[in-house]
Structure formats: structure tokens, C-alpha cells
Write a protein that holds these residues in place. Structure first.
Motif, short mmCIF file in Angstrom:
data_model
loop_
_atom_site.label_atom_id
_atom_site.label_comp_id
_atom_site.label_asym_id
_atom_site.label_seq_id
_atom_site.Cartn_x
_atom_site.Cartn_y
_atom_site.Cartn_z
N VAL A 7 23.41 9.41 37.18
CA VAL A 7 24.71 9.68 36.58
C VAL A 7 25.69 8.61 37.01
O VAL A 7 25.43 7.83 37.93
CB VAL A 7 25.22 11.10 36.95
CG1 VAL A 7 24.30 12.16 36.36
CG2 VAL A 7 25.34 11.25 38.45
N SER A 8 26.84 8.55 36.35
CA SER A 8 27.79 7.46 36.61
C SER A 8 28.23 7.39 38.07
O SER A 8 28.41 6.30 38.60
CB SER A 8 29.01 7.58 35.69
OG SER A 8 29.75 8.75 35.95
N ARG A 9 28.35 8.52 38.74
CA ARG A 9 28.76 8.50 40.16
C ARG A 9 27.69 7.80 41.00
O ARG A 9 28.00 7.04 41.91
CB ARG A 9 28.99 9.92 40.66
CG ARG A 9 29.51 9.96 42.08
CD ARG A 9 30.05 11.31 42.48
NE ARG A 9 31.18 11.77 41.72
CZ ARG A 9 32.43 11.30 41.83
NH1 ARG A 9 32.69 10.35 42.68
NH2 ARG A 9 33.39 11.80 41.11
N MET A 10 26.43 8.03 40.69
CA MET A 10 25.33 7.38 41.42
C MET A 10 25.33 5.88 41.14
O MET A 10 25.14 5.06 42.04
CB MET A 10 23.99 8.00 41.02
CG MET A 10 23.86 9.46 41.43
SD MET A 10 22.48 10.28 40.62
CE MET A 10 21.09 9.51 41.40
N VAL A 11 25.53 5.52 39.87
CA VAL A 11 25.58 4.11 39.48
C VAL A 11 26.75 3.42 40.17
O VAL A 11 26.62 2.32 40.70
CB VAL A 11 25.66 3.97 37.95
CG1 VAL A 11 25.90 2.53 37.55
CG2 VAL A 11 24.40 4.51 37.30
N SER A 12 27.90 4.07 40.19
CA SER A 12 29.08 3.51 40.85
C SER A 12 28.83 3.27 42.33
O SER A 12 29.24 2.24 42.88
CB SER A 12 30.28 4.44 40.66
OG SER A 12 30.60 4.55 39.29
N ALA A 13 28.14 4.19 42.97
CA ALA A 13 27.80 4.03 44.39
C ALA A 13 26.88 2.82 44.58
O ALA A 13 27.05 2.04 45.53
CB ALA A 13 27.16 5.29 44.94
N LYS A 14 25.94 2.64 43.69
CA LYS A 14 25.02 1.50 43.79
C LYS A 14 25.75 0.18 43.58
O LYS A 14 25.49 -0.80 44.27
CB LYS A 14 23.88 1.64 42.77
CG LYS A 14 22.92 2.76 43.11
CD LYS A 14 21.82 2.89 42.07
CE LYS A 14 20.88 4.03 42.43
NZ LYS A 14 19.75 4.13 41.49
N VAL A 15 26.68 0.17 42.64
CA VAL A 15 27.47 -1.03 42.38
C VAL A 15 28.34 -1.35 43.60
O VAL A 15 28.47 -2.51 44.01
CB VAL A 15 28.32 -0.86 41.09
CG1 VAL A 15 29.31 -1.98 40.92
CG2 VAL A 15 27.41 -0.75 39.88
N PHE A 16 28.89 -0.32 44.22
CA PHE A 16 29.68 -0.49 45.44
C PHE A 16 28.81 -1.03 46.57
O PHE A 16 29.18 -1.98 47.27
CB PHE A 16 30.33 0.84 45.84
CG PHE A 16 30.98 0.81 47.18
CD1 PHE A 16 32.21 0.19 47.36
CD2 PHE A 16 30.37 1.40 48.27
CE1 PHE A 16 32.81 0.15 48.61
CE2 PHE A 16 30.96 1.36 49.52
CZ PHE A 16 32.20 0.74 49.69
#
Length: 63
Positions: A7-16
Motif C-alpha cells: 500500500v502507499s504507506r509501505m511504498v512511502s516508507a521504502k522511498v524514505f
């Protein structure tokens, strides 16, 4: 790497974690506000450091 089902929250964490954004929550909010959150595609991506939110989102939503 974005995996199927992320989900987008997981993707955002990976990008961070990759050092591409300074704030995962801010990037996640950008994804949702601009309708990128439901278009994220699984895969491995090469993203240049210094890319802005829109550039990153465009790469992560290419099919």
C-alpha cells in the motif's frame, strides 16, 4: 522494490528508507492527494536522488 500488495504507506516508507524523501508521511499524503496511491506498480526502480515527489510518483506508477 515495490511488491504486489504494497500500500502507499509501505511504498512511502521504502522511498524514505532509500533516502529519496525526507518525510515518508508527507510523500504518502502527496500520493493520496494526487491519486497516485492506487496506481503504484510492483517492480524495482532506479530513481535519481534529488527527484521531487511528482517525479518519483510518475516513475512508481508506470506500467
Amino acid at each position: 522494490m515495490i511488491e504486489s500488495g504494497d500500500v502507499s504507506r509501505m511504498v512511502s516508507a521504502k522511498v524514505f528508507e532509500a533516502g529519496l524523501v525526507e518525510d515518508a508521511d508527507e510523500f504518502n499524503s502527496f500520493l493520496g492527494s494526487n491519486d497516485y496511491d492506487n496506481q503504484l506498480q510492483p517492480g524495482t526502480y532506479k530513481i535519481k536522488k534529488g527527484s521531487d515527489f511528482r517525479q518519483i510518483a510518475e516513475i512508481l506508477t508506470r506500467q
